[in-house]
Motif scaffolding. Structure first.
Motif, PDB file in Angstrom:
ATOM      1  N   ASN A 125     130.077 -18.338  71.049  1.00 16.86           N
ATOM      2  CA  ASN A 125     129.214 -17.537  71.925  1.00 16.86           C
ATOM      3  C   ASN A 125     130.030 -16.887  73.047  1.00 16.86           C
ATOM      4  O   ASN A 125     129.882 -17.216  74.236  1.00 16.86           O
ATOM      5  CB  ASN A 125     128.101 -18.418  72.501  1.00 16.86           C
ATOM      6  CG  ASN A 125     127.018 -17.616  73.179  1.00 16.86           C
ATOM      7  OD1 ASN A 125     126.997 -16.389  73.109  1.00 16.86           O
ATOM      8  ND2 ASN A 125     126.113 -18.305  73.856  1.00 16.86           N
ATOM      9  N   VAL A 126     130.875 -15.932  72.670  1.00 19.68           N
ATOM     10  CA  VAL A 126     131.784 -15.308  73.636  1.00 19.68           C
ATOM     11  C   VAL A 126     131.051 -14.358  74.584  1.00 19.68           C
ATOM     12  O   VAL A 126     131.573 -14.029  75.657  1.00 19.68           O
ATOM     13  CB  VAL A 126     132.905 -14.534  72.897  1.00 19.68           C
ATOM     14  CG1 VAL A 126     133.804 -15.500  72.148  1.00 19.68           C
ATOM     15  CG2 VAL A 126     132.317 -13.497  71.936  1.00 19.68           C
ATOM     16  N   TYR A 127     129.854 -13.907  74.229  1.00 18.09           N
ATOM     17  CA  TYR A 127     129.109 -12.979  75.078  1.00 18.09           C
ATOM     18  C   TYR A 127     128.033 -13.686  75.895  1.00 18.09           C
ATOM     19  O   TYR A 127     127.225 -13.027  76.545  1.00 18.09           O
ATOM     20  CB  TYR A 127     128.461 -11.878  74.228  1.00 18.09           C
ATOM     21  CG  TYR A 127     129.439 -11.144  73.348  1.00 18.09           C
ATOM     22  CD1 TYR A 127     130.600 -10.590  73.868  1.00 18.09           C
ATOM     23  CD2 TYR A 127     129.207 -11.010  71.977  1.00 18.09           C
ATOM     24  CE1 TYR A 127     131.503  -9.922  73.058  1.00 18.09           C
ATOM     25  CE2 TYR A 127     130.100 -10.350  71.164  1.00 18.09           C
ATOM     26  CZ  TYR A 127     131.244  -9.801  71.703  1.00 18.09           C
ATOM     27  OH  TYR A 127     132.133  -9.141  70.887  1.00 18.09           O
ATOM     28  N   ASP A 128     128.029 -15.019  75.849  1.00 18.74           N
ATOM     29  CA  ASP A 128     127.059 -15.805  76.606  1.00 18.74           C
ATOM     30  C   ASP A 128     125.622 -15.369  76.296  1.00 18.74           C
ATOM     31  O   ASP A 128     124.795 -15.161  77.197  1.00 18.74           O
ATOM     32  CB  ASP A 128     127.335 -15.685  78.111  1.00 18.74           C
ATOM     33  CG  ASP A 128     126.603 -16.763  78.913  1.00 18.74           C
ATOM     34  OD1 ASP A 128     126.320 -17.833  78.336  1.00 18.74           O
ATOM     35  OD2 ASP A 128     126.291 -16.517  80.094  1.00 18.74           O
ATOM     36  N   VAL A 129     125.321 -15.218  75.016  1.00 17.30           N
ATOM     37  CA  VAL A 129     123.969 -14.852  74.591  1.00 17.30           C
ATOM     38  C   VAL A 129     123.021 -16.009  74.871  1.00 17.30           C
ATOM     39  O   VAL A 129     123.319 -17.163  74.557  1.00 17.30           O
ATOM     40  CB  VAL A 129     123.952 -14.497  73.086  1.00 17.30           C
ATOM     41  CG1 VAL A 129     122.522 -14.253  72.602  1.00 17.30           C
ATOM     42  CG2 VAL A 129     124.805 -13.261  72.839  1.00 17.30           C
TER      43      VAL A 129
END
Length: 365
Positions: A125-129
């Motif tokens: 989850n690199v985009y902090d969804v």
């Protein structure tokens, strides 16, 4: 049905002969379902009134299979998650005179399951969804009767979010009659840049050009989708245009069936004899009603546009126009593909009021 093959080695061909023995033409006789004694009464009434397979009609194997599949779908969508046909004797067919008596044997239709907890897992989850945002796509509540359709709808809802590349729902555990689920998600790239070239004919002028489109699939959190496109077309030194269009969409505006979209457009257009400066905005509220209604979608649109016409010939004075249009649209759409449909029907009806906002502004002064 038998086949006889005859090979000709001279010209390397094969001839095929089918030998068909027609035999008796049978009609469907008695239809009996077993293994459904523990199914609740209301569901049994629905099953007993199904018309897919009827006594007196000519027997068709496809009708028998469709009938049993329909019963299983009803069971799976009403809590009987494990219901199935018996593996060794799902169908029993007894021929008598010119009729066929059919017995369909079900099993494991004895326990009603309910949805338990649903855990959402996002791989890398690199985009902090936000998991809370993704949970808006869940089509059921904890404690609801288990439904295979709602489980598939949940998978479909989450997979339609642009930031999601793939999604899979699996059973994590079963505690007595409670089914706990786990949603595994993989993310796509958040940003995309797409250059393009274009050639088109507008008002008997041929234009050539291109542009650049930017897409952000998860901007400012909350699942918002942002697109920005700059587009330039050239015909002659005096006939050309450039447009900038920004579009932002908020899915799940107040529930899983609603979304809000805002589109802002800025344009500069050169034509023979005049120049048009354009500023426009369209605010759209969209709501999905239901699958089973004729009109299954509705939209409310408020469009506003300001245009300035600057003339370069004669004694024409510059003209400023401010337009608005408030409209309500009902949509019937059963096409098979939202992007490139090739089957189904689409129908919409719109009622609107033009000029409302300019009139209110002028009356205010």
């Amino acid at each position: 049905i038998e086949r006889v093959l005859s090979f000709n080695n001279t010209d390397s061909t094969v001839s095929i002969k089918f030998l068909i023995t027609e035999n008796q033409h049978y009609r469907t006789g008695n239809i009996l379902n077993t293994g459904l004694n523990n199914v609740n009464g209301n569901l049994r009434i629905i099953i007993d009134t199904m018309k897919t397979l009827q006594s007196g009609n000519y027997f068709r194997k496809d009708d028998m299979i469709d009938y049993s599949t329909g019963i299983l779908e009803l069971l799976h969508n009403n809590g009987y998650m494990n219901a199935t046909l018996k593996t060794d004797s799902g169908y029993e067919i007894l021929k008598k005179d010119s009729t066929v008596n059919i017995t369909i044997n079900f099993e494991r239709a004895d326990t009603t399951y309910r949805f338990g907890k649903t855990e959402i897992f996002i791989d890398s989850n690199v985009y902090d969804v936000s998991r809370e945002f993704l949970s808006n796509g869940i089509a059921y509540n904890e404690g609801d009767i288990y439904s295979k359709k709602k489980r598939l709808d949940t998978e479909k809802n989450i997979s339609q979010m642009p930031i999601i590349r793939s999604v899979r729902i699996r059973t994590s555990s079963i505690e007595k009659d409670i089914v706990n689920l786990k949603v595994d998600c993989r993310l796509s790239n958040r940003q995309e840049f797409t250059p393009f070239i274009d050639g088109t004919n507008i008002s008997n002028y041929f234009y050539a050009g291109g542009g650049l489109k930017y897409l952000n699939k998860y901007i400012w959190g909350g699942g918002r989708i942002f697109t920005s496109e700059i587009h330039a077309l050239y015909s002659t030194m005096n006939v050309n245009l450039i447009e900038l269009v920004n579009n932002i969409t908020q899915p799940y505006f107040f529930n899983s069936k609603s979304s809000l979209n805002d589109k802002l457009s800025v344009g500069y257009y050169n034509f023979d004899g005049y120049t048009n400066y354009y500023l426009g905005n369209v605010l759209s509220f969209r709501y999905y009603i239901a699958d089973h209604t004729f009109y299954n979608k509705a939209t409310i649109d408020l469009s506003e546009e300001f245009m300035k016409f600057k003339y370069t010939f004669g004694a024409m004075q510059d003209v400023n126009l401010y337009n608005s249009f408030l409209s309500f649209t009902l949509i019937h759409d059963n096409t098979n593909n939202a992007i490139a449909p090739f089957k189904g029907y689409y129908h919409s009806i719109t009622a609107g009021e033009g000029g409302l906002l300019p009139e209110l502004i002028l009356n205010a002064f």
